[in-house]
Design a protein around this motif. Sequence first.
Motif, PDB file in Angstrom:
ATOM      1  N   VAL A 213       0.888  -1.160   0.000  1.00  8.52           N
ATOM      2  CA  VAL A 213       0.000   0.000   0.000  1.00  8.52           C
ATOM      3  C   VAL A 213       0.928   1.212   0.000  1.00  8.52           C
ATOM      4  N   ILE A 214       0.890   1.993  -1.073  1.00 11.16           N
ATOM      5  CA  ILE A 214       1.814   3.115  -1.253  1.00 11.16           C
ATOM      6  C   ILE A 214       1.138   4.427  -0.842  1.00 11.16           C
ATOM      7  N   ARG A 215       1.800   5.165   0.029  1.00 16.67           N
ATOM      8  CA  ARG A 215       1.339   6.504   0.424  1.00 16.67           C
ATOM      9  C   ARG A 215       2.552   7.411   0.444  1.00 16.67           C
ATOM     10  N   GLY A 216       2.435   8.530  -0.245  1.00 12.74           N
ATOM     11  CA  GLY A 216       3.546   9.472  -0.286  1.00 12.74           C
ATOM     12  C   GLY A 216       4.794   8.881  -0.916  1.00 12.74           C
ATOM     13  N   GLY A 217       4.601   7.958  -1.878  1.00 13.97           N
ATOM     14  CA  GLY A 217       5.725   7.357  -2.562  1.00 13.97           C
ATOM     15  C   GLY A 217       6.411   6.241  -1.805  1.00 13.97           C
ATOM     16  N   LYS A 218       5.887   5.867  -0.634  1.00 17.51           N
ATOM     17  CA  LYS A 218       6.500   4.817   0.180  1.00 17.51           C
ATOM     18  C   LYS A 218       5.479   3.734   0.522  1.00 17.51           C
ATOM     19  N   ALA A 219       5.978   2.523   0.666  1.00 18.67           N
ATOM     20  CA  ALA A 219       5.119   1.419   1.111  1.00 18.67           C
ATOM     21  C   ALA A 219       4.881   1.589   2.606  1.00 18.67           C
ATOM     22  N   THR A 220       3.630   1.884   2.971  1.00 14.50           N
ATOM     23  CA  THR A 220       3.306   2.102   4.383  1.00 14.50           C
ATOM     24  C   THR A 220       2.792   0.836   5.063  1.00 14.50           C
ATOM     25  N   SER A 221       2.279  -0.084   4.267  1.00 22.27           N
ATOM     26  CA  SER A 221       1.803  -1.360   4.786  1.00 22.27           C
ATOM     27  C   SER A 221       1.647  -2.316   3.612  1.00 22.27           C
ATOM     28  N   TYR A 222       1.216  -3.515   3.940  1.00 23.98           N
ATOM     29  CA  TYR A 222       0.990  -4.526   2.903  1.00 23.98           C
ATOM     30  C   TYR A 222      -0.365  -5.165   3.133  1.00 23.98           C
ATOM     31  N   LYS A 223      -1.057  -5.470   2.030  1.00 23.50           N
ATOM     32  CA  LYS A 223      -2.295  -6.220   2.143  1.00 23.50           C
ATOM     33  C   LYS A 223      -2.121  -7.521   1.375  1.00 23.50           C
ATOM     34  N   SER A 224      -2.872  -8.510   1.756  1.00 31.11           N
ATOM     35  CA  SER A 224      -2.758  -9.818   1.114  1.00 31.11           C
ATOM     36  C   SER A 224      -3.719  -9.922  -0.048  1.00 31.11           C
ATOM     37  N   ALA A 225      -3.253 -10.509  -1.122  1.00 30.94           N
ATOM     38  CA  ALA A 225      -4.103 -10.826  -2.273  1.00 30.94           C
ATOM     39  C   ALA A 225      -3.962 -12.325  -2.513  1.00 30.94           C
ATOM     40  N   TYR A 226      -5.069 -12.983  -2.779  1.00 33.21           N
ATOM     41  CA  TYR A 226      -5.080 -14.420  -2.982  1.00 33.21           C
ATOM     42  C   TYR A 226      -5.415 -14.726  -4.435  1.00 33.21           C
ATOM     43  N   PHE A 227      -4.530 -15.432  -5.121  1.00 31.83           N
ATOM     44  CA  PHE A 227      -4.670 -15.764  -6.528  1.00 31.83           C
ATOM     45  C   PHE A 227      -4.880 -17.254  -6.693  1.00 31.83           C
ATOM     46  N   GLY A 228      -5.613 -17.631  -7.732  1.00 34.33           N
ATOM     47  CA  GLY A 228      -5.797 -19.030  -8.073  1.00 34.33           C
ATOM     48  C   GLY A 228      -6.158 -19.151  -9.532  1.00 34.33           C
ATOM     49  N   THR A 229      -6.098 -20.355 -10.051  1.00 35.56           N
ATOM     50  CA  THR A 229      -6.427 -20.602 -11.453  1.00 35.56           C
ATOM     51  C   THR A 229      -7.768 -21.306 -11.538  1.00 35.56           C
ATOM     52  N   ILE A 230      -8.637 -20.776 -12.390  1.00 41.95           N
ATOM     53  CA  ILE A 230      -9.950 -21.377 -12.632  1.00 41.95           C
ATOM     54  C   ILE A 230     -10.123 -21.590 -14.130  1.00 41.95           C
ATOM     55  N   SER A 231     -11.048 -22.469 -14.477  1.00 38.09           N
ATOM     56  CA  SER A 231     -11.442 -22.669 -15.868  1.00 38.09           C
ATOM     57  C   SER A 231     -12.893 -22.241 -15.995  1.00 38.09           C
ATOM     58  N   LEU A 232     -13.178 -21.526 -17.070  1.00 40.43           N
ATOM     59  CA  LEU A 232     -14.541 -21.085 -17.352  1.00 40.43           C
ATOM     60  C   LEU A 232     -15.021 -21.752 -18.627  1.00 40.43           C
ATOM     61  N   GLY A 233     -16.261 -22.199 -18.596  1.00 40.27           N
ATOM     62  CA  GLY A 233     -16.872 -22.727 -19.803  1.00 40.27           C
ATOM     63  C   GLY A 233     -17.001 -24.228 -19.829  1.00 40.27           C
ATOM     64  N   SER A 234     -17.921 -24.652 -20.670  1.00 41.34           N
ATOM     65  CA  SER A 234     -18.131 -26.070 -20.898  1.00 41.34           C
ATOM     66  C   SER A 234     -17.841 -26.343 -22.366  1.00 41.34           C
ATOM     67  N   GLY A 235     -17.605 -27.579 -22.663  1.00 34.47           N
ATOM     68  CA  GLY A 235     -17.272 -27.936 -24.039  1.00 34.47           C
ATOM     69  C   GLY A 235     -15.853 -28.451 -24.124  1.00 34.47           C
ATOM     70  N   PRO A 236     -15.357 -28.578 -25.333  1.00 32.83           N
ATOM     71  CA  PRO A 236     -14.051 -29.208 -25.530  1.00 32.83           C
ATOM     72  C   PRO A 236     -12.854 -28.382 -25.047  1.00 32.83           C
ATOM     73  N   ALA A 237     -13.014 -27.067 -24.913  1.00 30.86           N
ATOM     74  CA  ALA A 237     -11.859 -26.232 -24.558  1.00 30.86           C
ATOM     75  C   ALA A 237     -12.222 -25.179 -23.510  1.00 30.86           C
ATOM     76  N   PRO A 238     -12.282 -25.564 -22.211  1.00 27.58           N
ATOM     77  CA  PRO A 238     -12.527 -24.547 -21.175  1.00 27.58           C
ATOM     78  C   PRO A 238     -11.439 -23.473 -21.222  1.00 27.58           C
ATOM     79  N   GLN A 239     -11.795 -22.261 -20.817  1.00 22.35           N
ATOM     80  CA  GLN A 239     -10.884 -21.122 -20.856  1.00 22.35           C
ATOM     81  C   GLN A 239     -10.281 -20.917 -19.471  1.00 22.35           C
ATOM     82  N   GLU A 240      -8.963 -20.930 -19.384  1.00 21.67           N
ATOM     83  CA  GLU A 240      -8.270 -20.863 -18.103  1.00 21.67           C
ATOM     84  C   GLU A 240      -7.837 -19.432 -17.784  1.00 21.67           C
ATOM     85  N   PHE A 241      -8.039 -19.042 -16.501  1.00 24.39           N
ATOM     86  CA  PHE A 241      -7.684 -17.698 -16.045  1.00 24.39           C
ATOM     87  C   PHE A 241      -7.047 -17.752 -14.668  1.00 24.39           C
TER      88      PHE A 241
END
Length: 119
Positions: free
Chosen positions: A16-44
């Motif tokens: 978290v940047i304030r005044g050009g400096k990192a004042t704290s940190y927050k957590s972000a959670y990432f994962g991989t999912i597939s969207l769609g049905s059929g022969p080729a689901p789309q991965e994100f």
Amino acid sequence: SGRPFVVPLRREAVPVIRGGKATSYKSAYFGTISLGSGPAPQEFSVVFDTGSGHVVVPSTECQSEACATRRLYNLSASEGAVAIHSDGEPVPDDELGEQVTIGFGTGTVVGEFARDTVC
């Protein structure tokens, strides 16, 4: 099947940047999912936002510069995808879908609703 689908998540510390400096940190959670049905689901790779239940991915309709370097979701490539209104009702073929603006801590996204298989 009624059984939960477990998505392995990875945690990243985002400064978290304030005044050009990192004042704290927050957590972000990432994962991989597939969207769609059929022969080729789309991965994100997606951020799991603990503040909403939405899955937000860029679509082939996106004209923004930010979408130029990202994988894009193609509604018509999924056999089971349906454009829907915010109430969950399908969008008739002769109508345009409702647009929604969702605000996040880092900005906003504008898009349309769709219903599809997530796994």
